[in-house]
Write a protein that holds these residues in place. Structure first.
Motif, PDB file in Angstrom:
ATOM      1  N   ALA A 152     -56.905  46.600  -6.207  1.00 53.76           N
ATOM      2  CA  ALA A 152     -57.821  47.493  -6.479  1.00 53.76           C
ATOM      3  C   ALA A 152     -57.340  48.591  -6.866  1.00 53.76           C
ATOM      4  CB  ALA A 152     -58.287  47.885  -4.781  1.00 53.76           C
ATOM      5  N   GLN A 153     -56.240  49.346  -6.713  1.00 57.29           N
ATOM      6  CA  GLN A 153     -55.742  50.673  -7.227  1.00 57.29           C
ATOM      7  C   GLN A 153     -55.764  50.429  -8.942  1.00 57.29           C
ATOM      8  OE1 GLN A 153     -51.856  51.217  -5.578  1.00 57.29           O
ATOM      9  NE2 GLN A 153     -52.745  51.742  -3.586  1.00 57.29           N
ATOM     10  N   ALA A 154     -55.528  49.233  -9.446  1.00 54.84           N
ATOM     11  CA  ALA A 154     -55.626  48.983 -10.875  1.00 54.84           C
ATOM     12  C   ALA A 154     -56.955  48.830 -11.307  1.00 54.84           C
ATOM     13  CB  ALA A 154     -54.610  47.755 -11.212  1.00 54.84           C
ATOM     14  N   GLY A 155     -58.119  48.890 -10.454  1.00 56.45           N
ATOM     15  CA  GLY A 155     -59.540  48.623 -10.771  1.00 56.45           C
ATOM     16  C   GLY A 155     -60.046  47.058 -10.882  1.00 56.45           C
ATOM     17  N   GLY A 156     -59.027  46.202 -10.309  1.00 56.20           N
ATOM     18  CA  GLY A 156     -59.329  44.727 -10.161  1.00 56.20           C
ATOM     19  C   GLY A 156     -60.290  44.604  -8.802  1.00 56.20           C
ATOM     20  N   ARG A 157     -60.596  43.178  -8.728  1.00 54.00           N
ATOM     21  CA  ARG A 157     -61.315  42.902  -7.585  1.00 54.00           C
ATOM     22  C   ARG A 157     -60.534  41.561  -7.018  1.00 54.00           C
ATOM     23  NH1 ARG A 157     -65.897  40.485  -9.930  1.00 54.00           N
ATOM     24  NH2 ARG A 157     -64.302  40.242 -11.782  1.00 54.00           N
ATOM     25  N   SER A 158     -60.472  41.597  -5.573  1.00 57.09           N
ATOM     26  CA  SER A 158     -59.824  40.531  -4.955  1.00 57.09           C
ATOM     27  C   SER A 158     -60.337  40.265  -3.611  1.00 57.09           C
ATOM     28  CB  SER A 158     -58.402  40.444  -4.711  1.00 57.09           C
ATOM     29  OG  SER A 158     -58.066  41.821  -3.949  1.00 57.09           O
ATOM     30  N   SER A 159     -60.236  38.963  -3.083  1.00 57.17           N
ATOM     31  CA  SER A 159     -60.591  38.581  -1.657  1.00 57.17           C
ATOM     32  C   SER A 159     -59.344  38.180  -0.990  1.00 57.17           C
ATOM     33  CB  SER A 159     -61.726  37.688  -1.627  1.00 57.17           C
ATOM     34  OG  SER A 159     -62.947  38.529  -2.108  1.00 57.17           O
ATOM     35  N   ALA A 160     -59.022  38.452   0.238  1.00 59.21           N
ATOM     36  CA  ALA A 160     -57.703  38.134   0.779  1.00 59.21           C
ATOM     37  C   ALA A 160     -58.041  37.235   1.953  1.00 59.21           C
ATOM     38  CB  ALA A 160     -56.883  39.369   1.562  1.00 59.21           C
ATOM     39  N   VAL A 161     -57.511  35.899   1.862  1.00 58.88           N
ATOM     40  CA  VAL A 161     -57.939  35.050   2.919  1.00 58.88           C
ATOM     41  C   VAL A 161     -56.677  34.321   3.636  1.00 58.88           C
ATOM     42  CG1 VAL A 161     -58.706  32.583   3.401  1.00 58.88           C
ATOM     43  CG2 VAL A 161     -59.718  34.258   1.665  1.00 58.88           C
ATOM     44  N   VAL A 162     -56.342  34.632   4.738  1.00 61.78           N
ATOM     45  CA  VAL A 162     -55.167  34.079   5.452  1.00 61.78           C
ATOM     46  C   VAL A 162     -55.238  32.609   5.567  1.00 61.78           C
ATOM     47  CG1 VAL A 162     -53.890  34.164   7.602  1.00 61.78           C
ATOM     48  CG2 VAL A 162     -54.773  36.286   6.601  1.00 61.78           C
ATOM     49  N   ALA A 163     -54.111  31.986   4.962  1.00 61.78           N
ATOM     50  CA  ALA A 163     -54.196  30.418   5.010  1.00 61.78           C
ATOM     51  C   ALA A 163     -52.922  29.749   4.900  1.00 61.78           C
ATOM     52  CB  ALA A 163     -55.261  29.890   4.034  1.00 61.78           C
ATOM     53  N   ASP A 164     -52.842  28.714   5.731  1.00 60.54           N
ATOM     54  CA  ASP A 164     -51.390  27.857   5.835  1.00 60.54           C
ATOM     55  C   ASP A 164     -51.895  26.820   4.887  1.00 60.54           C
ATOM     56  OD1 ASP A 164     -49.517  26.239   5.996  1.00 60.54           O
ATOM     57  OD2 ASP A 164     -49.348  26.707   8.038  1.00 60.54           O
ATOM     58  N   ALA A 165     -51.230  26.607   3.721  1.00 62.56           N
ATOM     59  CA  ALA A 165     -51.368  25.742   2.593  1.00 62.56           C
ATOM     60  C   ALA A 165     -51.352  24.163   3.251  1.00 62.56           C
ATOM     61  CB  ALA A 165     -50.588  25.613   1.472  1.00 62.56           C
ATOM     62  N   THR A 166     -50.674  24.030   4.311  1.00 64.57           N
ATOM     63  CA  THR A 166     -50.409  22.548   4.938  1.00 64.57           C
ATOM     64  C   THR A 166     -51.507  22.290   5.835  1.00 64.57           C
ATOM     65  OG1 THR A 166     -48.922  23.260   6.849  1.00 64.57           O
ATOM     66  CG2 THR A 166     -48.231  22.783   4.511  1.00 64.57           C
ATOM     67  N   CYS A 167     -52.714  23.225   6.286  1.00 59.08           N
ATOM     68  CA  CYS A 167     -53.578  22.809   7.159  1.00 59.08           C
ATOM     69  C   CYS A 167     -54.814  22.671   6.332  1.00 59.08           C
ATOM     70  CB  CYS A 167     -53.545  24.213   8.031  1.00 59.08           C
ATOM     71  SG  CYS A 167     -55.206  23.935   9.321  1.00 59.08           S
ATOM     72  N   GLU A 168     -55.370  21.502   6.529  1.00 66.84           N
ATOM     73  CA  GLU A 168     -56.552  21.112   5.445  1.00 66.84           C
ATOM     74  C   GLU A 168     -57.753  21.986   5.991  1.00 66.84           C
ATOM     75  OE1 GLU A 168     -58.818  17.009   4.160  1.00 66.84           O
ATOM     76  OE2 GLU A 168     -57.360  17.059   5.893  1.00 66.84           O
ATOM     77  N   THR A 169     -58.009  22.395   7.208  1.00 73.62           N
ATOM     78  CA  THR A 169     -59.134  23.190   7.569  1.00 73.62           C
ATOM     79  C   THR A 169     -58.947  24.621   6.898  1.00 73.62           C
ATOM     80  OG1 THR A 169     -58.154  23.901   9.633  1.00 73.62           O
ATOM     81  CG2 THR A 169     -59.679  22.180   9.524  1.00 73.62           C
ATOM     82  N   ASP A 170     -57.694  25.165   6.891  1.00 71.48           N
ATOM     83  CA  ASP A 170     -57.453  26.408   6.144  1.00 71.48           C
ATOM     84  C   ASP A 170     -57.993  26.411   4.871  1.00 71.48           C
ATOM     85  OD1 ASP A 170     -56.693  27.403   8.746  1.00 71.48           O
ATOM     86  OD2 ASP A 170     -54.663  28.079   7.944  1.00 71.48           O
TER      87      ASP A 170
END
Length: 244
Positions: free
Chosen positions: A51-69
């Motif tokens: 954001a400080q650099a002028g970009g856009r992002s969304s953070a999602v807490v997720a465990d790559a080994t969990c299919e539902t995540d």
């Protein structure tokens, strides 16, 4: 797709790490970047830097080994409604132990983190990109992807599986417009992890003896920008000082 669309990077950890570097670089190209990892605090820091650099992002807490995540992560991407330009599986958990000291829990954990997670992530990304008829899917590998050496045999088995997954997906989805790449990181990345865990080794490498984060990010972006008539399926990266 430069300047429009979205990107997703899973395996985003320290702010000075490859996942974060990739996310920041993709955001600088104008993409809305979904950053995913297991630590909310680390994701928030990376999102702030973007954001400080002028970009856009969304953070999602997720465990790559969990299919539902993983499904929840890609549901968020679909809900955003932007084309998915690039997806990177950057999970790289490792443990070292002689084979006779490697128990089934360690072996299974490494396989889940380095291979199963790649399957779950890649399947979701490929479904979206196939429907679009375009997109780039990159799996981050390691030296161990192509050769196993003790005490990293379990890690190598997991990384070799990820490499095979990438090869199979490239053959299946390439004709449908999806560029699937496996990268081999054959060296030490100059980030927080290396400097914190084995600083003495880092100090012996000297100038440009480590893989620079920004240089890697530029190379990943170059893979995304390749013309379909000359796609790279596998590419190895190493400092010019690295013996091989």
């Amino acid at each position: 797709m430069s300047g429009f669309g979205s990107a997703v990077v899973i395996g985003v950890g320290p702010e000075r790490g490859l996942g974060a570097a990739l996310a920041k670089h993709f955001a600088a190209q104008g993409l809305h970047v979904f950053i995913a990892g297991r630590s909310a605090g680390k994701l928030e820091l990376v999102a702030e830097k973007i954001a400080q650099a002028g970009g856009r992002s969304s953070a999602v807490v997720a465990d790559a080994t969990c299919e539902t995540d993983v499904e929840r992560l890609f549901d968020a991407i679909r809900e955003r409604g932007l084309p998915l330009a690039i997806a990177v599986y950057n999970v790289d958990s490792n443990n070292c132990a002689p084979l006779l000291e490697t128990d089934s829990d360690m072996f299974s954990r490494l396989w889940r983190q380095n291979c199963l997670g790649g399957f779950l992530f890649g399947k979701q990304a490929a479904a979206i990109m196939q429907s679009q008829g375009r997109g780039t899917l990159i799996f981050t590998g390691a030296t161990a992807s192509t050769r196993a050496r003790p005490p990293f045999t379990a890690f190598a088995a997991a990384k070799a599986g990820l490499r095979a997954l990438a090869q199979g997906m490239a053959r299946e989805f390439g004709p449908k417009g999806v560029h699937v790449v496996h990268t081999i990181i054959d060296g030490v990345i100059d980030g927080d992890r290396a400097r914190g865990q084995f600083s003495r080794y880092v100090s012996t490498k000297g100038d440009d003896g480590l893989l620079k984060l920004e240089a890697l990010a530029e190379s990943y972006w170059a893979l995304h920008r390749q013309h379909p008539s000359a796609w790279t399926q596998e590419l190895d990266f190493r400092p010019f000082k690295e013996p091989f």
